[in-house]
Enzyme design. Structure first.
Site, PDB file in Angstrom:
ATOM      1  N   ARG B 107       0.836  -1.188   0.000  1.00  0.00           N
ATOM      2  CA  ARG B 107       0.000   0.000   0.000  1.00  0.00           C
ATOM      3  C   ARG B 107       0.874   1.243   0.000  1.00  0.00           C
ATOM      4  O   ARG B 107       1.087   1.862   1.021  1.00  0.00           O
ATOM      5  CB  ARG B 107      -0.912  -0.032   1.217  1.00  0.00           C
ATOM      6  CG  ARG B 107      -2.051   0.980   1.138  1.00  0.00           C
ATOM      7  CD  ARG B 107      -2.994   0.738   2.253  1.00  0.00           C
ATOM      8  NE  ARG B 107      -2.254   0.576   3.514  1.00  0.00           N
ATOM      9  CZ  ARG B 107      -2.776   0.077   4.624  1.00  0.00           C
ATOM     10  NH1 ARG B 107      -4.009  -0.307   4.651  1.00  0.00           N
ATOM     11  NH2 ARG B 107      -2.048  -0.027   5.719  1.00  0.00           N
ATOM     12  N   GLU B 282      18.623 -16.102  22.168  1.00  0.00           N
ATOM     13  CA  GLU B 282      18.805 -14.797  21.546  1.00  0.00           C
ATOM     14  C   GLU B 282      19.247 -13.828  22.619  1.00  0.00           C
ATOM     15  O   GLU B 282      18.846 -13.956  23.776  1.00  0.00           O
ATOM     16  CB  GLU B 282      17.485 -14.316  20.934  1.00  0.00           C
ATOM     17  CG  GLU B 282      17.065 -15.101  19.727  1.00  0.00           C
ATOM     18  CD  GLU B 282      15.699 -14.642  19.228  1.00  0.00           C
ATOM     19  OE1 GLU B 282      15.656 -13.903  18.245  1.00  0.00           O
ATOM     20  OE2 GLU B 282      14.703 -15.018  19.846  1.00  0.00           O
ATOM     21  N   HIS B 306      11.075 -24.103  14.717  1.00  0.00           N
ATOM     22  CA  HIS B 306      12.518 -24.331  14.582  1.00  0.00           C
ATOM     23  C   HIS B 306      13.012 -25.514  15.406  1.00  0.00           C
ATOM     24  O   HIS B 306      13.674 -26.413  14.898  1.00  0.00           O
ATOM     25  CB  HIS B 306      13.303 -23.091  15.018  1.00  0.00           C
ATOM     26  CG  HIS B 306      12.902 -21.848  14.295  1.00  0.00           C
ATOM     27  ND1 HIS B 306      12.668 -21.825  12.957  1.00  0.00           N
ATOM     28  CD2 HIS B 306      12.699 -20.586  14.734  1.00  0.00           C
ATOM     29  CE1 HIS B 306      12.338 -20.596  12.598  1.00  0.00           C
ATOM     30  NE2 HIS B 306      12.345 -19.829  13.655  1.00  0.00           N
TER      31      HIS B 306
END
Lengths: 311, 552
Positions: B107, B282, B306
């Protein structure tokens, strides 16, 4: 780090390699092959640089054999081996040993190289210049699974090409062939798209270009047509035309890295066909270490024993 | 016959009779070799064989056939940081067909040139390979941008006409992959629109594929619903679910390691393995993803796809062939054999990171992040114990853990072996000896570590752990491709080996749903300080089994 050894032997060099690795603190190494470069002093720098860059993809031990030319009879009788051992950041991701041979030992360089090969790992020999007439019979060539020559580095490439064809043994390969991979893959992709029978072929290139000759022979062998050779101003291969019933498939690269692809009934479009650096060529060579049968077929220019896939 | 190449060389007939590489010839276990793959791709249709291609010609790369890629949500982060650079890198490596076209849909009031500029900038910034003008030229010619909303019929009409125009002008031959890089709530709309405007119907002899990203639903019911919607429009075989972990060299190497070698498989079972730990850590927090993350949590975000995929690859039996169907069959068998612990409270742990110092930086806790409800019970850390109930693995626990704001960014699979049944050395000699382990490092520093005991030099007998290392991937070969490169190429080639199928997605939810259900009903997430290795409850969970977590 760098260790210089004068008037030395292979076992002293091996010790220096272990010492060098200890000193930089990485006694275990994950090298996958030994690369032997046979060259002269003039070409050594570029060849080592290319090999070191390629070693980022293929961690290797690089042995550079430089035969020193003796200028006096006294030098000629005086046989000597000097070595320069480079490990760590001075040698890409692997190890490099530069061997300089003087006098008689020059004819027995294989006796120096043999003890320095990595255990149980493939050996590749590369002659950037002055390749032997029969690579497989060369004492150093005989140590290797893969023998890389370069027809770009000879005075009369087309004669060299015939000599290579005559002396071909599985494991031989030539950078003039490696240089063609992008052309060949684009031609194959173009034909994927055109999906039609090829009735004629033309290869345009500068005069005496061994790659162009190999390309023409490859097309002849695969397409079962006669490939016309057209001489242009170059550089290297400038165009390939494949004639079909519907029109021509053309890849045209007049200059620079940008080529134009034209397919019958479709507007032409650009595609990138860069002339690759030596290190990229070497890296491609090292990806497969078994015999390159397609090179043999192109070299001989003979029709392949017909596989039923395109009868 | 041990090598796939020996097979195809010695038997050109066999190679020739399988033009589609349907996987029923040529691909023995040894079919891991590229030529078996090359064969499957080189041949675009049954009745046409390209004489320039030959299985013996191993230099010719796997080039995708004539095709185009349509990216929905092309202005998003993923698209700019991963997809567009990956497309460029593929082109730079000469793996895209001449005439490859890239269509963006979003958009924005953009012209084609504006789109090209955006791609240009993202390629400049994020591409792995160097920027080359000529490669860019080749790509830029085939870029189109379609501005519009997903419920805007005019935009889809324009997309349809662009696709037809590109078929004519660039020879894309009607082959298109639609990459839905949009939030899942838009999936139904987009696929419906594709159907409505005939974009999902492949003309004779060509293909239309859908590529979708996780999350594949948030529980079994929603995953089924999502699959129903997508499969209503696209054939299940033409739907490619991206799990970018599976595109990583190391993950592909798990199969090579296990099935191309002789020395690991004999010990790869309950007789020798004590347990397996699969970790994805992480060091970052949720960043700006609060809207997506809250209510989803780490288990749904990471374990469901995962970690269960990594576990399936680690635990599965040898596939009959290296093709999508056989891999799916084996992975499914493992996932179906997974048994949850009876006492979920004792053998699962969830946590939330709390404010603390991480790596020299003061960071906020999860509940203090912008946009997070301070009473949120979303997990940012999850650890579960699973059993695989089959002959090979009975009694061997698989510990899966993932978390944000942990010590460092690392993903690894550690297969920890039992101790030697008998030691001739006295106990002081082996006091410092741990369990042997094979660790597959998925990222970063891709490679493998083998840990074993070795005598310490000296006069006394003292045995200590040492490691043997194999490193490759990002640390070694600069030219190791990005996961997205590999996966996009595979989509264009139609090679589904590295993509989880909907059955796997549904099986994974069947494993996770009871755990999520238990968590919803019991207790709250444990708080753990950022920068460490998770809540102490997770350590206790392993301690109950007499084990401990590896520090990755």
């Amino acid at each position: 780090m760098k260790i210089d050894l004068t008037d030395t032997t292979a076992s002293k060099i091996n010790k220096a390699l272990v010492r060098g690795r200890r000193a930089i603190g990485t006694p275990a190494v994950g090298m996958v092959l030994t690369m032997v470069i046979v060259t002269d002093e003039e070409n050594a720098y570029d060849a080592i640089k290319a090999a070191e860059e390629a070693s980022r993809e293929h961690p290797s031990r690089t042995l550079v054999v430089i035969r020193r030319v003796a200028r006096t009879p006294r030098d000629r009788t005086n046989s000597r081996l000097d070595a320069e051992v480079r490990v760590g950041s001075d040698a890409g991701t692997g190890e490099t040993v530069v061997l300089r041979t003087y006098g008689d030992v020059s004819d027995h360089a294989d006796s120096v190289v043999l003890p320095l090969l990595l255990p149980d790992a493939p050996v590749v020999v590369w002659w950037p210049v002055d390749a032997p007439d029969t690579p497989v019979k060369d004492p150093l060539g005989a140590l290797a699974q893969r023998r890389i020559t370069d027809m770009y580095a000879v005075e009369t490439p087309l004669q060299a090409l015939d000599a290579r064809a005559a002396s071909y043994a599985p494991g031989d390969t030539d950078l003039a062939w490696t240089r063609l991979t992008p052309w060949r893959s684009m031609l194959a992709a173009a034909l994927d798209q055109a999906r039609t029978k090829v009735i004629s072929a033309t290869v345009e290139s500068e005069a005496q270009n061994p790659s162009a000759e190999l390309l023409a022979r490859w097309l002849e062998a695969r397409l079962q047509v006669k490939a016309e050779r057209v001489v242009t101003a170059g550089p290297v291969v400038t165009a390939v035309r494949l004639g079909t019933d519907n029109g021509e498939i053309v890849i045209d690269r007049p200059e620079g890295p940008l080529a134009t692809l034209t397919l019958p009934g479709q507007p032409s479009r650009t595609l990138a066909l860069k002339v690759r650096s030596t290190s990229e060529l070497i890296a491609e060579e090292l990806r497969r270490l078994d015999a390159d049968e397609m090179y043999a077929i192109a070299l001989r220019g003979e029709a392949t024993e017909e596989t039923p896939r395109h009868v | 016959m041990t090598k796939g190449e020996a097979l195809s060389d010695g038997n050109p007939q066999g190679a020739a009779t399988a033009p589609q590489g349907s996987g029923d010839t040529a691909v023995e276990p040894g079919g891991l070799t590229p030529e078996a793959l090359a064969e499957a791709l080189g041949v675009p249709a049954a009745d046409w064989d390209n004489p320039l291609r030959d299985p013996r010609d191993r230099r010719l790369p796997r080039i995708a056939g004539p095709s185009g890629l349509v990216i929905f949500g092309v202005t998003g982060d993923l698209s700019r940081k991963k997809l567009m650079p990956a497309v460029y890198d593929l082109a730079n490596r000469g793996l895209l067909p001449p005439g490859f076209s890239l269509l963006g849909f979003a958009r924005r009031e953009w012209e084609d040139q504006d789109f090209a500029q955006v791609v240009h900038d993202s390629v400049r910034e994020h591409a792995r390979t160097e920027f080359r003008e000529e490669v860019w030229q080749q790509l830029a010619d085939g870029m189109r941008f379609i501005p519009g909303d997903f419920d805007d019929d005019a935009a889809f009409k324009q997309l349809r006409s662009s696709v037809d125009e590109l078929d004519a002008s660039r020879g894309t031959s009607g082959n298109y992959a639609f990459y839905l890089s949009v939030p899942p709530k838009f999936f139904p709309k987009v696929v419906q629109q594709l159907k409505k405007h005939g974009l999902a119907d492949a003309p004779e002899g060509s293909w239309r594929r859908a590529v979708i990203e996780k999350p594949f639903g948030h529980d079994l019911a929603s995953a089924r619903e999502l699959n129903r919607i997508v499969h209503d429009v696209f054939d299940p075989d033409q739907v490619f679910r991206i799990d970018h972990y599976l595109g990583k060299e190391t993950v592909q190497n798990i199969l090579a390691l296990r099935f191309a070698n002789q020395m690991y498989e004999p010990v790869w079972n309950r007789s020798y393995v004590d347990h397996v730990q699969i970790t994805m850590a992480e060091d970052i927090g949720i960043g700006g993803r609060a809207g997506y993350y809250d209510g989803i949590g780490s288990a749904r975000d990471v374990i469901q796809n995962h970690l269960l995929q990594l576990m399936a690859l680690t635990a599965m039996e040898e596939p009959a062939a290296f093709d999508a169907e056989s891999l799916l069959a084996e992975k499914l068998k493992v996932l179906k054999a997974v048994k949850l612990p009876e006492n979920l409270g004792e053998h699962t742990v969830r946590g939330q990171y709390a404010a603390s110092w991480q790596g020299g930086e003061k960071v906020r806790g999860y509940l203090q992040e912008d946009g997070i409800d301070p009473r949120s019970t979303t997990d940012t850390y999850a650890a579960v114990k699973l059993q695989v109930d089959n002959r090979r693995w009975a009694g061997v626990p698989f510990y899966l853990r993932t978390g944000k704001r942990l010590g460092r960014r690392v993903t690894e699979i550690a297969v920890v072996f039992q101790r030697a049944p008998h030691s001739p050395f006295d106990s002081t000699a082996t006091a410092e000896l741990g369990a042997n382990a094979i660790v597959i490092r998925v990222q970063p520093d891709e490679g493998m570590t083998v840990r074993f005991g070795s005598k310490v030099p000296g006069t006394s007998m003292e045995i200590r752990d040492v490691t043997m290392d194999f490193a490759y991937g990002e640390s070694f070969t600069e030219s190791s491709p990005e996961a997205y490169e590999r996966l996009i190429l595979d989509v264009l080639l139609g090679d589904a080996n590295l993509f989880p199928r909907h059955q796997e997605v549904e099986e994974s939810w069947k494993i996770l749903d009871p755990i999520e259900g238990y968590w919803d009903a019991h207790g709250t997430p444990a708080q753990y300080p950022s920068g460490g290795w998770g809540p102490k409850e997770a350590d206790e969970m392993l301690a109950r089994d007499g084990r401990s977590w590896r520090r990755p």
